[in-house]
Write an enzyme that holds these catalytic residues in place. Structure first.
Site, PDB file in Angstrom:
ATOM      1  N   HIS A 161       0.834  -1.243   0.070  1.00 35.18           N
ATOM      2  CA  HIS A 161      -0.184   0.080  -0.170  1.00 35.18           C
ATOM      3  C   HIS A 161       0.768   1.134   0.087  1.00 35.18           C
ATOM      4  O   HIS A 161       1.753   1.396   0.938  1.00 35.18           O
ATOM      5  CB  HIS A 161      -0.980   0.104   1.155  1.00 35.18           C
ATOM      6  N   ASP A 167       2.714  -2.884   4.226  1.00 35.64           N
ATOM      7  CA  ASP A 167       3.032  -1.431   4.684  1.00 35.64           C
ATOM      8  C   ASP A 167       4.059  -1.315   5.581  1.00 35.64           C
ATOM      9  O   ASP A 167       4.449  -1.262   6.833  1.00 35.64           O
ATOM     10  CB  ASP A 167       1.854  -1.081   5.789  1.00 35.64           C
ATOM     11  N   GLU A 207      -7.436 -12.523   6.093  1.00 41.09           N
ATOM     12  CA  GLU A 207      -6.416 -11.863   6.814  1.00 41.09           C
ATOM     13  C   GLU A 207      -6.845 -12.100   8.596  1.00 41.09           C
ATOM     14  O   GLU A 207      -6.145 -12.729   9.148  1.00 41.09           O
ATOM     15  CB  GLU A 207      -6.241 -10.140   6.521  1.00 41.09           C
TER      16      GLU A 207
HETATM   17  N1  ADE Z   1      -4.609  -1.393   4.281  1.00 44.01           N
HETATM   18  C1  ADE Z   1      -3.477  -1.020   4.306  1.00 44.01           C
HETATM   19  N2  ADE Z   1      -2.735  -2.358   5.003  1.00 44.01           N
HETATM   20  C2  ADE Z   1      -3.857  -3.132   5.127  1.00 44.01           C
HETATM   21  C3  ADE Z   1      -4.044  -4.547   5.505  1.00 44.01           C
HETATM   22  N3  ADE Z   1      -3.003  -5.151   5.985  1.00 44.01           N
HETATM   23  N4  ADE Z   1      -5.388  -5.010   5.841  1.00 44.01           N
HETATM   24  C4  ADE Z   1      -6.371  -4.292   5.194  1.00 44.01           C
HETATM   25  N5  ADE Z   1      -6.297  -3.166   4.688  1.00 44.01           N
HETATM   26  C5  ADE Z   1      -5.075  -2.518   4.672  1.00 44.01           C
HETATM   27 ZN    ZN Z   2      -2.695  -4.975   2.563  1.00 52.88          ZN
END
Ligand code: ADE
Ligand code: ZN
Length: 339
Positions: free
Chosen positions: A22, A282, A203
């Site tokens: 991201h 991230d 996730e």
């Molecule tokens: N936006 C940025 N990182 C994310 C993640 N790991 N899961 C969901 N949305 C996100």
């Molecule tokens: Zn992500």
């Protein structure tokens, strides 16, 4: 195999693709302060150290709160340009040949920033990066699932004039309670307009969300997908259809998707024949870019150089490059291994 190298050095040198990053998640505190000062914006933090100290997360929502706060500093086209350039320079230095970058337009348009400001800044940077750093790119526009389908639809409309700059649509943000089934229409519309589709699923959410992403959103890749492994039938379908998973080990550790990296399902995923890739998600928030992710998971699961090679090969197969580009970049992985 390069016998003289440690696995860590092998990881650093191997050509690879990154498919789950991201751009707002690559916003390093140093750059945040620089841009905040330029924009005469206030932050509640006094120093880079204080910002890093705040990056202790209990779960996904806990992280998202601070991630959106950080992204709120980005204002002008040059901010998006600088953010994207900084990531691409870093990725190229880690031998990333190709990167597929997520961006979250609603995080910015919701604050009155124009869609064109965001896309022009990011697109300008990816265009220049080809020549400057020798890295190829694709852009993936994510819908924030907690804002619902009508906001996503409005965002898709805003993106249509920029159709040629954006390869795919994705789905991110708070997963639990926001299943893929809520986004059927906007994904159908996006696919009709020629976008490919991906979605974060499994996730924190259950395996059922992965199934919905496949069946209802018709995605060609699953982002994360950790929990698919709980469902044998679903896992078999993912293996049979060679649907890639973009796995993010350090993210999973920092967001407590796993308690310890030693418990991470990546080895089981590889053994089941899933098309697994390793990515940073991230990197500014989770303590590492792609090479640190490869190294950490390799150490935790005792992966071999052969496993690392497999993951790097998978990253090109799983990408949205055309077949010729895939073959060319994938051949560079083999050349590296055999040199
Ligand atoms: N936006 C940025 N990182 C994310 C993640 N790991 N899961 C969901 N949305 C996100
Ligand atoms: Zn992500």
């Amino acid at each position: 195999m390069k016998k003289e190298l440690t696995v860590d050095d092998f990881i650093k040198g191997i050509p690879k693709a990154e498919l789950h990053i991201h751009i707002e998640g690559s916003f390093e505190p140093e750059l945040m302060f620089k841009i905040a000062e330029r924009n005469k914006a206030r932050t509640r933090f006094k120093s880079v150290e204080e910002v890093r100290e705040a990056y202790k997360f209990c779960n996904l929502q806990d992280f998202l709160d601070i991630y959106y706060e950080g992204a709120g500093i980005l204002t002008g086209e040059e901010d998006f340009y600088e953010l994207t350039t900084a990531y691409l320079e870093k990725a190229a230095s880690q031998n990333v040949l190709h990167s597929e970058i997520f961006f979250d337009p609603q995080t910015h348009t919701g604050r009155g920033i124009g869609f064109s400001t965001v896309i022009d800044g990011i697109h300008g940077a990816v265009t220049d990066a080809g020549g400057k750093f020798g890295i190829s790119t694709r852009l993936i526009m994510c819908f924030l699932r907690d804002l619902g389908e009508s906001s996503a639809m409005k965002t898709l409309e805003e993106a249509l004039p920029y159709r040629d700059r954006i390869t795919a649509v994705g789905l991110d943000s708070a997963e639990v309670g926001n299943p893929p089934s809520k986004f059927r229409e906007v994904f159908a519309r996006a696919r009709e307009a020629g976008f490919l589709a991906v979605a974060h699923a499994g996730e924190e959410g259950p395996a059922q969300y992965v199934r919905e992403a496949l069946q209802l959103l018709k995605v060609s890749r699953i982002d994360h997908g950790n929990r698919c492994i709980e469902d044998d039938e679903l896992t078999e379908e993912l293996v049979r259809r060679r649907i890639p998973l973009t796995v993010c080990p350090l993210s999973n550790l920092r967001l407590k998707v796993v308690n310890r990296l030693e418990d991470h399902p990546l080895r089981r995923m590889l053994e089941r024949g899933l098309l697994v890739t390793v990515n940073s998600d991230d990197p500014a928030y989770f303590g590492g870019y792609i090479n640190e992710n490869y190294s950490a998971i390799t150490r935790a699961l005792n992966l071999t150089a052969e496993d690392v090679y497999k993951l790097a090969k998978n990253s090109f197969e799983a990408s949205f490059l055309n077949e010729g580009e895939k073959a060319e970049m994938s051949a560079r992985v083999d050349e590296y291994k055999n040199s």
